[in-house]
Design a protein around this motif. Structure first.
Motif, short mmCIF file in Angstrom:
data_model
loop_
_atom_site.label_atom_id
_atom_site.label_comp_id
_atom_site.label_asym_id
_atom_site.label_seq_id
_atom_site.Cartn_x
_atom_site.Cartn_y
_atom_site.Cartn_z
N GLY A 51 -4.30 -14.45 8.56
CA GLY A 51 -4.35 -15.08 9.84
C GLY A 51 -5.72 -15.38 10.33
O GLY A 51 -5.80 -15.83 11.40
N CYS A 52 -6.89 -15.71 9.42
CA CYS A 52 -8.02 -15.97 10.10
C CYS A 52 -7.95 -17.44 10.27
O CYS A 52 -6.98 -17.90 9.88
CB CYS A 52 -9.20 -15.57 9.03
SG CYS A 52 -9.00 -16.78 7.54
N PHE A 53 -8.94 -17.97 10.88
CA PHE A 53 -8.84 -19.25 11.32
C PHE A 53 -8.73 -20.44 10.13
O PHE A 53 -8.10 -21.09 10.43
CB PHE A 53 -10.42 -19.69 12.03
CG PHE A 53 -10.41 -21.37 12.42
CD1 PHE A 53 -9.58 -21.58 13.74
CD2 PHE A 53 -11.13 -22.05 11.83
CE1 PHE A 53 -9.74 -22.90 14.00
CE2 PHE A 53 -11.05 -23.28 12.18
CZ PHE A 53 -10.40 -23.97 13.18
N GLN A 54 -9.43 -20.37 9.15
CA GLN A 54 -9.32 -21.10 7.96
C GLN A 54 -7.93 -21.24 7.42
O GLN A 54 -7.37 -22.00 7.14
CB GLN A 54 -10.35 -20.76 6.80
CG GLN A 54 -10.32 -21.89 5.74
CD GLN A 54 -11.32 -21.78 4.87
OE1 GLN A 54 -12.25 -20.69 4.88
NE2 GLN A 54 -11.26 -22.47 3.72
N GLY B 175 3.25 -13.47 2.32
CA GLY B 175 3.26 -12.01 2.02
C GLY B 175 1.69 -11.64 3.07
O GLY B 175 0.70 -12.29 2.90
N VAL B 176 1.71 -10.80 4.13
CA VAL B 176 0.75 -10.34 5.01
C VAL B 176 0.06 -9.58 4.59
O VAL B 176 0.44 -8.54 3.76
CB VAL B 176 1.16 -9.90 6.29
CG1 VAL B 176 0.31 -9.58 7.28
CG2 VAL B 176 2.49 -10.75 6.91
N HIS B 177 -1.43 -9.69 4.53
CA HIS B 177 -2.12 -8.62 4.01
C HIS B 177 -2.11 -7.39 4.61
O HIS B 177 -1.80 -7.25 5.81
CB HIS B 177 -3.65 -9.06 4.36
CG HIS B 177 -4.92 -8.40 3.47
ND1 HIS B 177 -5.31 -7.20 3.75
CD2 HIS B 177 -5.57 -8.70 2.53
CE1 HIS B 177 -6.24 -6.74 2.98
NE2 HIS B 177 -6.33 -7.75 2.33
N PRO B 178 -2.11 -6.18 3.84
CA PRO B 178 -1.91 -4.75 4.52
C PRO B 178 -2.49 -4.38 5.60
O PRO B 178 -2.34 -3.54 6.28
CB PRO B 178 -1.71 -3.99 3.28
CG PRO B 178 -2.50 -4.68 2.23
CD PRO B 178 -2.16 -6.23 2.28
N ASP B 179 -3.88 -4.94 5.58
CA ASP B 179 -4.76 -4.44 6.68
C ASP B 179 -4.61 -5.21 8.19
O ASP B 179 -5.25 -4.82 8.77
CB ASP B 179 -6.25 -4.61 6.19
CG ASP B 179 -6.59 -3.74 5.03
OD1 ASP B 179 -5.91 -2.62 4.78
OD2 ASP B 179 -7.40 -3.94 4.22
N LYS B 180 -3.67 -6.11 7.97
CA LYS B 180 -3.72 -6.98 9.17
C LYS B 180 -2.16 -6.60 9.95
O LYS B 180 -1.53 -6.12 9.25
CB LYS B 180 -3.46 -8.45 8.67
CG LYS B 180 -4.80 -9.06 8.17
CD LYS B 180 -5.93 -8.90 8.67
CE LYS B 180 -7.21 -9.63 8.17
NZ LYS B 180 -8.28 -9.33 8.56
N ASN B 181 -2.38 -6.93 11.25
CA ASN B 181 -1.13 -6.77 12.16
C ASN B 181 -0.07 -7.78 11.98
O ASN B 181 -0.23 -8.58 11.98
CB ASN B 181 -1.62 -6.87 13.64
CG ASN B 181 -0.53 -6.55 14.59
OD1 ASN B 181 0.54 -6.84 14.39
ND2 ASN B 181 -0.89 -5.54 15.68
N VAL C 130 0.44 -11.67 13.08
CA VAL C 130 0.41 -12.65 12.16
C VAL C 130 1.98 -13.43 12.19
O VAL C 130 1.97 -14.57 12.06
CB VAL C 130 0.36 -12.04 10.61
CG1 VAL C 130 0.46 -13.07 9.57
CG2 VAL C 130 -1.15 -11.66 10.53
N ARG C 131 2.95 -12.91 12.41
CA ARG C 131 4.23 -13.31 12.49
C ARG C 131 4.41 -14.37 13.68
O ARG C 131 4.86 -15.74 13.39
CB ARG C 131 5.30 -12.26 12.77
CG ARG C 131 6.76 -12.84 13.10
CD ARG C 131 7.85 -11.79 13.33
NE ARG C 131 7.99 -10.84 12.21
CZ ARG C 131 9.22 -11.43 11.46
NH1 ARG C 131 9.85 -12.67 11.71
NH2 ARG C 131 9.46 -10.32 10.33
N ALA C 132 3.97 -13.89 14.76
CA ALA C 132 4.00 -14.80 16.00
C ALA C 132 3.17 -16.02 15.84
O ALA C 132 3.35 -17.04 16.20
CB ALA C 132 3.41 -13.92 17.04
N ASN C 133 1.94 -15.81 15.12
CA ASN C 133 0.92 -16.89 14.89
C ASN C 133 1.77 -17.79 13.95
O ASN C 133 1.39 -19.23 14.36
CB ASN C 133 -0.35 -16.34 14.17
CG ASN C 133 -1.46 -17.18 14.17
OD1 ASN C 133 -1.30 -18.22 13.29
ND2 ASN C 133 -2.49 -17.19 14.76
#
Length: 489
Positions: A436-439, A460-466, A470-473
């Motif tokens: 979910g980073c800008f790029q 597939g969301v990175h395990p270190d991320k919220n 990320v879903r809402a984004n």
């Protein structure tokens, strides 16, 4: 409590003991009289010295007779065994002289082979455990699978013959002569793995041994090469090898090839090939080429930038890529993307490609992505492991990059054309390690806003991320296709 397992027939208990490490199987002989002679029914032996518990560090470092004695005693107990199907040996340290150690190991292997051995796996991971394989061990009418890993010395032999061998793996230093001899001795070979091999007497095949075999269906080649960070050292090394890799395998179904790029590839059309996994590496950084609008070829045929004729892009994979054009599944590493851009001209059309998997990192660009997607007219599934990549002026309209480079200020504006993603027939987009980073968000926006045929997006969301953030984004991004559904994994 009732001992249910001991009431099973001997043949069943023998199968069970064959599924556990031999050290564990042998230890069951002390349970009771019922178990005392069951070891002779074991048909799969696995001797791993790393499982031996040494009384002190000195014995662990210098070796001990404990492991050798255990193997000797176990094989002695198996003298009445009707058959041994699998024999695996992992030798960590030498306990005797080189000659005596080789003789003992060869004797163990021969004992197993006399029992109609089907699979032989030899491992010697540590230097100093070198074992010279005797010629008699390279002739077997029953062996189906052979793996030689580490410090096993294979020298020239007069008679080598494996008429039933279907799987062969080399993870060891090997002379080119012995390699060719082994290949010719396996008429029904179907799987060949050459991993981390070195051919010290044959520079010609350093980029991946020549493979000329009619029956091979699965081929894995992973070749080690020196880490040449200096441009001039790389140029000198490339000039000294000038390798041409030959692959002639008409029955090949699966190819996994990892190597630096070499002068040329002589590859027959692999019409039977279904899946290819490529990890091709350039010899040097491409930073000199990131922002140049024109390239030229010098008198050696190397690709050069116009402002600095000293750096070259070595190698040509055109023939290799053309040979795999009929595949249905393709996996590309980050380095392979740049190799396709710099070392493949022209790009073939992948008329049968249904699944394209791409790994990405921030050190490698996506310059070839527009051309690659346009060359896949029936692509259905597009998979990315990571979306972050190196930003260059050549990513094209498959990318959401916005490079800031002063050299662009005076460049001519390119005529606007329809984004290549609009004509891409991809229905399933899969992305792993999404953070979910800008790029990543901008690239996701670009995909969702331009892929007209999308039906399913799996993220597939990175395990270190919220995950909820990320879903809402992702769910807030506009989607061009009305049929598209998004799944977060």
């Amino acid at each position: 409590m009732r001992d249910s397992i001991s009431s099973l027939p001997d043949e069943i208990l023998g199968k069970i003991l064959s599924l556990v490490p031999t050290k564990v199987a042998a230890s069951t002989s002390v349970l009771s009289k019922r178990w005392r002679n069951l070891l002779s029914l074991v048909d799969s032996l696995s001797f791993d010295e790393s499982m031996v518990v040494y009384p002190n560090e000195e014995e662990a470092t210098n070796g001990s007779q404990r492991f050798s004695d255990f193997v000797d005693k176990t094989l002695a107990l198996l003298h009445n065994s009707p058959a041994i199907k699998t024999f695996s040996l992992c030798r960590m340290v030498m306990t005797e002289s080189y000659k005596d150690e080789s003789a003992r190991v060869n004797r163990w292997i021969w004992t197993a082979m006399e029992k109609g051995l089907l699979e032989l796996n030899l491992y010697a991971p540590n230097p100093g455990t070198d074992v010279s394989i005797e010629p008699r061990l390279l002739r077997s009418t029953t062996l189906v699978k052979l793996t030689i890993c580490g410090h096993y010395a294979i020298r020239r032999f007069q008679r080598v013959f494996f008429p039933a061998l279907r799987s062969l793996s080399f993870i060891t230093a090997l002379s080119h002569f012995c390699y060719l001899q082994m290949m010719s001795a396996c008429p029904v070979l179907e799987e060949l793995t050459i991993r981390d091999c070195e051919f010290p007497d044959m520079r010609k095949t350093i980029g991946g041994a020549d493979v000329i075999h009619a029956s091979i269906k699965r081929l894995v080649i992973v070749t080690p090469l020196p880490d040449l960070t200096d441009y001039y050292a790389a140029a000198a090394y490339f000039e000294s090898t000038r390798s041409i890799v030959h692959i002639q395998a008409p029955s090949l179904v699966y190819l996994d090839y990892s190597s630096f790029v070499f002068s040329d590839y002589e590859v027959d059309d692999l019409d039977s090939l279904v899946e290819a996994r490529l990890d091709l590496k350039l010899w040097m950084s491409t930073s000199h080429f990131d922002y140049d609008d024109d390239y030229f070829y010098d008198h050696h045929g190397y690709l050069c930038p116009p402002d600095d004729p000293s750096p070259h892009i070595f190698g040509d994979v055109t023939c290799l890529v053309a040979a795999i054009r009929n595949i249905t599944t393709l996996h590309l590493s980050p380095d392979s993307l740049e190799v396709f851009h710099f070392c493949c001209e022209p790009m073939p059309t992948f008329n049968n490609l249904l699944n394209l998997s791409i790994e990405s990192n921030n050190q490698r660009g996506w310059q070839v992505m527009p051309l690659l997607l346009e060359s896949c007219p029936i692509l259905r599934t597009l998979v990315f492991k990571g979306l972050v990549h190196k930003v260059t002026n050549r990513c094209g309209d498959a990318c959401a990059c916005n490079p800031q480079n002063p050299s662009q200020k005076n460049s001519k504006k390119m005529e606007k054309k329809k984004c290549c993603l609009h004509t891409c027939p991809v229905k399933v987009l899969e992305i792993s390690d999404y953070g979910g980073c800008f790029q990543e968000v901008e690239q996701m926006r670009h995909f969702l806003g331009n892929l007209e045929c999308l039906e399913t997006v799996k993220v597939g969301v990175h395990p270190d991320k919220n995950r909820e953030f990320v879903r809402a984004n992702v769910m807030a991004l506009p989607i061009l296709s009305s049929k598209c559904t998004i799944q977060l994994l």
